[in-house]
Design an enzyme around this catalytic site. Structure first.
Site, PDB file in Angstrom:
ATOM      1  N   ASP A   1       0.860  -1.173   0.000  1.00 38.01           N
ATOM      2  CA  ASP A   1       0.000   0.000   0.000  1.00 38.01           C
ATOM      3  C   ASP A   1       0.899   1.227   0.000  1.00 38.01           C
ATOM      4  O   ASP A   1       1.704   1.411   0.911  1.00 38.01           O
ATOM      5  CB  ASP A   1      -0.897  -0.017   1.247  1.00 38.01           C
TER       6      ASP A   1
ATOM      7  N   GLU B   1      -1.264  -1.374  -5.481  1.00 38.43           N
ATOM      8  CA  GLU B   1      -2.508  -0.764  -5.924  1.00 38.43           C
ATOM      9  C   GLU B   1      -2.175   0.343  -6.920  1.00 38.43           C
ATOM     10  O   GLU B   1      -1.298   1.163  -6.680  1.00 38.43           O
ATOM     11  CB  GLU B   1      -3.258  -0.171  -4.734  1.00 38.43           C
TER      12      GLU B   1
ATOM     13  N   ASP C   1      -3.371   0.830   7.308  1.00 41.09           N
ATOM     14  CA  ASP C   1      -2.509   0.641   6.139  1.00 41.09           C
ATOM     15  C   ASP C   1      -2.140  -0.829   5.909  1.00 41.09           C
ATOM     16  O   ASP C   1      -2.116  -1.299   4.778  1.00 41.09           O
ATOM     17  CB  ASP C   1      -1.237   1.485   6.273  1.00 41.09           C
TER      18      ASP C   1
END
Ligand SMILES: [Zn+2]
Length: 414
Positions: free
Chosen positions: A192, A276, A356
């Site tokens: 992330d 991502e 996170d």
């Protein structure tokens, strides 16, 4: 895979003059060609072919008194300037009709003497060589001393000579580098990318921007502030401007070195890496812009991508939008609301999540699911060419940032 190997070079006063002349000639050919195409378009004439354009702005131009001086530099660098323009046009057209993915490519722009980066490219045809004493012999420039921070893995197909806004010179070689698959491992990871931490991984690691990078960024801000207080066109302003350029170069060098280390570690340790897709260009238009650029996410993911290809790993961007931070990675419930400020949260199922790390776990799971669905549908990882944006007109950055080798001491160039 094609990679760039960059080295600092130290031309003497005479060679600097010759290089300035070469930069100027390449720029003039580029601009003449762009103007010729633009005028043809305004007059409703067909697109001028690459060959005709070359005859007009190089061959015939040399025979005119206004452009006779183009004959004083290597013809190859003029052809390469034209090749840059042709590539810029092709990218622009491909982007317009949607063949080229990613952010829209703008139409080619005129080059300027004031551009932060001046460059000329010599191909094999130009017969550049490395002399026995280790200098780089460039046609009509001379034998330029180079700091060979590491050896070239194979014979280069081209060399680009770059002068950046901090006044430094670089030789950037394109070489074919063999793939070096690493022994396979079982571990897979989701990453992330964020603002509070640069990266958080599904195995619970939180990576912050290093202090050295924050310090470099602070110095750059200070230099910028000093510059904004200087009078227009004063000598002090020019000095302040150079200071900004140097601080900027320092910061981007630091960031690149650091991103190289982190991406190499992650690729070495994991067979598969999922990130991502942040649609960085979309974010960049919001007020998060500065943070986005500071973080250098796209540089980092580009490194992950080409290193994965080179070392026999798998890399994928999770482009499907899903609420990675709001989704409970344990039970699959989606939290109804979550203020950006809350770093941890408790799901109805009783599990407390670090925001996170939970997101990174979800990215990993989404990547794995996507890959299972894809199995058999695709013939395996495709060919990932090293980023070659060099051929795409001018850039803001000073030195090629992507497409470099993993352990690139040559890039620590200050
Ligand atoms: Zn839950």
């Amino acid at each position: 895979m094609q990679l760039r190997y960059n080295y600092r070079m130290y031309p003497d006063a005479q060679q600097r003059v010759a290089l300035a002349h070469a930069f100027g000639c390449a720029r003039v050919v580029f601009n003449d060609a762009l103007r010729t195409r633009q005028e043809a378009r305004e007059q409703g004439l067909p697109y001028i072919s690459d060959g005709d354009l070359s005859k007009q702005v190089i061959t015939r131009a040399k025979a005119t008194p206004e452009r006779a001086w183009l004959g004083q530099v290597s013809a190859v660098i003029l052809q390469q300037a034209l090749a840059d323009l042709n590539m810029a046009y092709r990218n622009f057209f491909a982007s317009m009709v949607g063949i080229r993915k990613g952010p829209k490519v703008a139409s080619p722009k005129f080059r300027s003497k004031k551009d932060a980066r001046q460059a000329v490219r010599f191909t094999k045809n130009a017969r550049f060589t490395v002399t026995e004493s280790g200098r780089l012999r460039l046609p009509k420039i001379g034998d330029v001393p180079v700091r060979w921070s590491r050896s070239l893995p194979s014979e280069p197909s081209s060399v680009t000579v770059i002068k950046d806004s901090a006044g430094r010179y670089f030789a950037s070689f394109v070489v074919d580098a063999a793939d070096r698959p690493l022994p396979e491992t079982d571990s897979e990871i989701g990453i992330d990318l964020g603002l509070t931490h640069f990266a958080v991984t599904s195995d619970g690691r939180k990576v912050s921007n290093p202090r050295i990078l924050r310090r470099a960024a602070r110095k750059l801000r200070k230099a910028n502030k000093a510059l904004s207080r200087k009078q227009n066109a004063s000598a002090n302003r020019a000095k302040a401007k150079l200071k900004v350029a140097k601080a900027y170069a320092k910061m981007t060098d630091t960031r690149r070195d650091w991103a190289h280390k982190l991406s190499t570690t992650l690729i070495r340790e994991n067979q598969t890496v999922y990130v991502e897709d942040l649609a960085v260009s979309g974010l960049a238009r919001t007020k998060l812009a500065t943070s986005v650029h500071d973080a250098g996410w796209s540089q980092f993911t580009a490194m992950l991508e080409y290193k994965a290809a080179r070392y026999g790993r798998h890399f994928a961007r999770i482009d499907r939008w899903f609420p990675s931070s709001k989704l409970c990675s344990t039970c699959g419930t989606i939290a109804t609301s979550m203020p950006l400020a809350s770093r941890s949260w408790m799901c109805g199922c009783g599990v407390t999540h670090d925001r996170d790390i939970n997101a990174a776990i979800n990215i990993l799971a989404a990547g794995q699911a996507e890959r299972r669905n894809d199995c058999g549908a695709r013939p395996g990882p495709g060919h990932v060419p090293a980023p070659r944006e060099e051929a795409v007109t001018r850039r803001k950055s000073h030195v090629r940032q992507a497409g470099m080798d993993v352990n690139a001491p040559g890039l620590r160039s200050t």
